[in-house]
Structure formats: C-alpha cells, structure tokens
Motif scaffolding. Structure first.
Motif, PDB file in Angstrom:
ATOM      1  N   ASP A 152       0.874  -1.425   0.068  1.00 59.19           N
ATOM      2  CA  ASP A 152       0.062  -0.190  -0.106  1.00 59.19           C
ATOM      3  C   ASP A 152       0.985   1.425  -0.136  1.00 59.19           C
ATOM      4  O   ASP A 152       0.685   2.320  -0.968  1.00 59.19           O
ATOM      5  CB  ASP A 152      -1.464  -0.079   1.079  1.00 59.19           C
ATOM      6  N   GLU A 153       1.988   1.328   0.965  1.00 60.52           N
ATOM      7  CA  GLU A 153       2.910   2.421   0.829  1.00 60.52           C
ATOM      8  C   GLU A 153       3.666   3.022  -0.494  1.00 60.52           C
ATOM      9  O   GLU A 153       3.502   3.632  -1.120  1.00 60.52           O
ATOM     10  CB  GLU A 153       3.962   2.892   1.944  1.00 60.52           C
ATOM     11  N   ILE A 156       1.254   6.098  -7.430  1.00 55.63           N
ATOM     12  CA  ILE A 156       0.275   6.891  -7.969  1.00 55.63           C
ATOM     13  C   ILE A 156       0.597   8.739  -7.839  1.00 55.63           C
ATOM     14  O   ILE A 156      -0.522   8.859  -7.595  1.00 55.63           O
ATOM     15  CB  ILE A 156      -0.919   6.544  -7.685  1.00 55.63           C
ATOM     16  N   SER A 157       1.169   9.133  -6.610  1.00 54.10           N
ATOM     17  CA  SER A 157       1.267  10.417  -5.874  1.00 54.10           C
ATOM     18  C   SER A 157       1.610  10.898  -5.992  1.00 54.10           C
ATOM     19  O   SER A 157       2.005  12.558  -6.509  1.00 54.10           O
ATOM     20  CB  SER A 157       0.311  10.652  -4.911  1.00 54.10           C
ATOM     21  N   GLU A 158       3.376  10.899  -5.677  1.00 56.42           N
ATOM     22  CA  GLU A 158       4.242  11.577  -6.535  1.00 56.42           C
ATOM     23  C   GLU A 158       4.841  11.842  -6.950  1.00 56.42           C
ATOM     24  O   GLU A 158       5.902  10.377  -7.503  1.00 56.42           O
ATOM     25  CB  GLU A 158       5.822  11.301  -4.410  1.00 56.42           C
ATOM     26  N   HIS A 159       4.751  12.551  -8.507  1.00 54.57           N
ATOM     27  CA  HIS A 159       5.355  12.530  -9.490  1.00 54.57           C
ATOM     28  C   HIS A 159       5.155  13.928  -9.623  1.00 54.57           C
ATOM     29  O   HIS A 159       4.380  14.484  -9.471  1.00 54.57           O
ATOM     30  CB  HIS A 159       4.400  11.685 -10.559  1.00 54.57           C
ATOM     31  N   GLU A 160       6.002  14.425 -11.168  1.00 52.08           N
ATOM     32  CA  GLU A 160       5.759  16.229 -11.414  1.00 52.08           C
ATOM     33  C   GLU A 160       5.178  15.396 -12.513  1.00 52.08           C
ATOM     34  O   GLU A 160       6.049  14.277 -13.177  1.00 52.08           O
ATOM     35  CB  GLU A 160       6.857  16.570 -11.317  1.00 52.08           C
ATOM     36  N   TRP A 161       4.522  16.331 -13.102  1.00 54.55           N
ATOM     37  CA  TRP A 161       3.857  15.513 -14.413  1.00 54.55           C
ATOM     38  C   TRP A 161       4.727  16.736 -15.338  1.00 54.55           C
ATOM     39  O   TRP A 161       5.264  17.436 -15.618  1.00 54.55           O
ATOM     40  CB  TRP A 161       2.351  16.140 -14.378  1.00 54.55           C
ATOM     41  N   ASP A 209       1.438   4.189  -3.073  1.00 52.06           N
ATOM     42  CA  ASP A 209       0.648   5.640  -3.004  1.00 52.06           C
ATOM     43  C   ASP A 209       1.685   6.151  -2.838  1.00 52.06           C
ATOM     44  O   ASP A 209       1.289   7.473  -3.711  1.00 52.06           O
ATOM     45  CB  ASP A 209       0.690   5.542  -1.008  1.00 52.06           C
ATOM     46  N   ILE A 210       3.026   5.730  -3.607  1.00 45.41           N
ATOM     47  CA  ILE A 210       4.003   6.545  -3.465  1.00 45.41           C
ATOM     48  C   ILE A 210       4.046   6.158  -5.383  1.00 45.41           C
ATOM     49  O   ILE A 210       4.086   7.967  -5.884  1.00 45.41           O
ATOM     50  CB  ILE A 210       5.356   5.887  -3.615  1.00 45.41           C
TER      51      ILE A 210
END
Length: 81
Positions: free
Chosen positions: A40-41, A47-52, A44-45
């Motif tokens: 799960d961790e 799918i959520s911590e990115h720069e488009w 989460d990383i």
C-alpha cells in the motif's frame, strides 16, 4: 466479480515485479526507495508523488505541423471546435 486485493508477501521479488509493471525501467535507487515499504505504501508513492511533464507543444522542426496549433503552443488544452 471484481479484482481482489493482494494479501500475500510483499518482498524484493514482488517489489521488482511491481516496478517492472508500472515503470519503463527502474534503478537500484528505486529499489532502495521502496525497500521495507508495504504494498500500500509503495502504491501510494507510485500514484501520488510525481511531477507531470509539460504538455507537448507544436515545436517540431519538420515540414509537417498542425495548422490549427501555432508553433510553440500546446494542443492539449486547445478547445475542440
């Protein structure tokens, strides 16, 4: 019937499998970033911590360009007629 949540072990081989499925390639640094994290961790990383990246622009140095999009502008936000 929908997909079921994975509840098995999430170790090094499962992590490598996940990274092969969601990234174009991965590095030792990627492995170290996710080492010791739960599934799960890690998800989460991923799918959520990115720069488009910036949207593509009409700036190709070729003879064929999009006549409806001025050179240097993106067609991503252009309204559809």
């Amino acid at each position: 019937m929908g997909p079921t949540k994975y509840t098995g072990v999430f170790g090094d081989s499962e992590l490598r499998h996940l990274l092969r499925r969601v990234l174009y390639s991965f590095t030792r640094e990627d492995i170290e970033t996710f080492a010791g994290k739960s599934l799960d961790e890690a998800l989460d990383i991923l799918i959520s911590e990115h720069e488009w990246p910036p949207p593509p622009v009409n700036n190709y140095d070729i003879q064929v360009t999009d006549p409806d999009v001025p050179k240097g502008e993106t067609w991503v936000t252009k309204p559809i007629p």
